[in-house]
Design an enzyme around this catalytic site. Structure first.
Site, PDB file in Angstrom:
ATOM      1  N   GLU A 157      -8.422  -2.555 -13.112  1.00  0.00           N
ATOM      2  CA  GLU A 157      -8.027  -3.948 -13.245  1.00  0.00           C
ATOM      3  C   GLU A 157      -9.160  -4.876 -12.780  1.00  0.00           C
ATOM      4  OE1 GLU A 157      -4.374  -6.907 -11.935  1.00  0.00           O
ATOM      5  OE2 GLU A 157      -4.300  -4.798 -11.389  1.00  0.00           O
TER       6      GLU A 157
ATOM      7  N   ARG B 276      -4.751  14.173  -3.850  1.00  0.00           N
ATOM      8  CA  ARG B 276      -3.422  14.787  -3.735  1.00  0.00           C
ATOM      9  C   ARG B 276      -3.071  15.624  -4.960  1.00  0.00           C
ATOM     10  NH1 ARG B 276      -2.684   9.709  -1.256  1.00  0.00           N
ATOM     11  NH2 ARG B 276      -1.888   8.955  -3.231  1.00  0.00           N
TER      12      ARG B 276
END
Length: 171
Positions: free
Chosen positions: A95, A58
């Protein structure tokens, strides 16, 4: 015009507990999209970039029309294996695991001033990885910009370049 009026919040996407801010509805509204491009142009023009860099995918929607609007070049930072020719890669930690982004080796000349764009700034991990990747090619990263910033995730604090955001959410 309040751009938030044209950004749809989608609960539980892509997984339960996540509130996804969808710019598809902004893209569908020509006046809101034009206002977005114009406001982003005003935000990054003071950085005097030579090139705009869009982060997959995007970020392409933001950077490409903005580059045209400002009369600048546009390059893509993509996920590994998506660009033809010789590429330069950068792997960064997530993460849970890692990810790799890349750019074509000849996309940036040393010393060129670049601004990196994405639709949304969340944790800042991918944006900072793009900063480091481009610096590795000799680019002068003079700023970053996004349409939406999720301020509560504090992604801006991970970046060592000025950041512009048109819309911010605190939760």
């Amino acid at each position: 015009m309040d751009l938030k009026d044209h950004i749809r919040a989608v609960p539980d996407f892509p997984k339960p507990g996540i509130l996804f801010y969808d710019i598809s509805t902004l893209l569908m509204h020509p006046q809101a999209w034009r206002a977005t491009v114009e406001r982003m142009g005003k935000a990054i023009a003071p950085h005097a970039p030579d090139l705009l860099v869009g982060i997959e995918s995007r970020g392409f929607l933001t950077a490409a029309p903005l580059a045209l609007h400002l009369g600048l070049g546009f390059i893509m930072v993509r996920k590994q294996g998506k660009l033809p020719g010789k590429t330069i890669r950068f792997t960064y930690d997530l993460e849970y695991g890692s990810d790799t982004i890349e750019v074509q080796a000849d996309a940036v000349k040393p010393g060129q001033r670049v601004v990196i764009l994405d639709d949304l700034l969340a944790t800042g991990g991918t944006m900072q990885a793009a900063v480091e990747l481009l610096r590795g090619l000799g680019a002068e990263v003079v700023g970053a910009a996004c349409i939406v910033e999720l301020r509560f995730l504090e992604g801006r604090s991970r970046l060592d370049v000025p950041v512009s955001a048109l819309v911010s959410y605190d939760s």
